[in-house]
Scaffold this motif. Structure first.
Motif, short mmCIF file in Angstrom:
data_model
loop_
_atom_site.label_atom_id
_atom_site.label_comp_id
_atom_site.label_asym_id
_atom_site.label_seq_id
_atom_site.Cartn_x
_atom_site.Cartn_y
_atom_site.Cartn_z
N ASP A 17 1.07 1.56 3.03
CA ASP A 17 -0.36 1.80 2.85
C ASP A 17 -1.08 1.24 4.08
O ASP A 17 -1.08 0.03 4.28
N ARG A 31 -0.65 5.64 4.67
CA ARG A 31 0.48 6.58 4.81
C ARG A 31 0.11 7.63 5.86
O ARG A 31 -1.02 8.12 5.89
N ARG A 87 -2.76 5.00 0.51
CA ARG A 87 -1.62 5.31 -0.35
C ARG A 87 -2.07 5.98 -1.65
O ARG A 87 -1.41 6.90 -2.14
#
Length: 237
Positions: free
Chosen positions: A64, A66, A208
């Motif tokens: 995170d 992505r 994320r």
């Protein structure tokens, strides 16, 4: 809040929720388990992938942010467009998976230690035999000069690695894949972690949480039955 690195059992294919991944190192979710096709497919279906070096335990990640490449945002600069018009290359799909992953594991441009260790290579070869892992090959005079491979589940494609031994060959592989996926109305390629090459081609980072929503939708998308059959790929739109 204390964070815990989860340890996986070889008997249980489940993963902890991805929001429990560590912040340092960023995205590390779990350790252990195995590289069985069932576990790997389960992982990718949740936005998780294995990534580790020789001698390390199996590590599972869900970073995170992505990195993704929206296919309509693929960047082809002027010099690359000029090259494509006179390109001497032929591009194929799923005709030399084993050779592609072997080249990727020992790519001449890669300075750092490879994560495509023998156990990973074997696992993805098994996934290819099951129609889940796929390769794009770039040829020049019948010689393999570039390519990439990744995992496909429904309309979701997660790129794993690429290589080149000739000018622009990995870029040609990516462009051919983009054209192919867009014909299936697939919207993006999962790039996992951002790097300068991918960024130059148009990849960007998203949260994320947002990636998980895209993933869920992509997996449910229908694609044609012949999408991943071995074939020649065209570079035209």
């Amino acid at each position: 809040m204390q964070q815990i690195l989860h340890r996986l059992s070889s008997q249980d294919l489940s993963f902890p929720p991805i929001n429990q991944a560590l912040t340092e190192p960023s995205g590390l979710l779990a350790v252990g388990g195995d590289l069985s096709p069932q576990r790997i497919v389960n992982a990718y279906s949740q936005g998780i992938f294995p990534w580790f070096s020789e001698g390390d335990p199996i590590l599972w990640w869900s970073p995170d942010p992505r990195a993704i490449l929206p296919l309509k945002e693929l960047r082809i600069n002027r010099s690359l467009r000029k090259f494509l018009k006179k390109s001497p290359y032929q591009v194929t799909l799923n005709q030399a998976f084993d050779e592609v992953i072997e080249y990727c594991s020992d790519a001449p441009f890669r300075n750092e230690e490879t994560w495509i260790v023998p156990s990973m290579m074997w696992a993805y070869q098994q996934l290819h035999r099951q129609g889940i892992a796929h390769s794009v090959e770039v040829w020049h005079d019948s010689q393999l000069v570039g390519g990439l491979y990744g995992i496909a589940i429904g309309g979701f494609f997660s790129g794993e690695s690429m290589f080149y031994t000739a000018e622009n060959a990995s870029k040609v592989a990516l462009i051919a894949l983009q054209r192919h996926l867009m014909k299936q109305n697939i919207g993006f390629i999962d790039c996992q972690i951002q790097n300068p090459f991918l960024q130059s081609m148009g990849s960007r980072e998203i949260l994320r949480e947002d990636f998980s929503k895209l993933l869920k939708h992509a997996i449910q998308c229908d694609i044609s039955d012949d999408c991943w059959l071995p074939k020649t790929l065209k570079l035209e739109n």
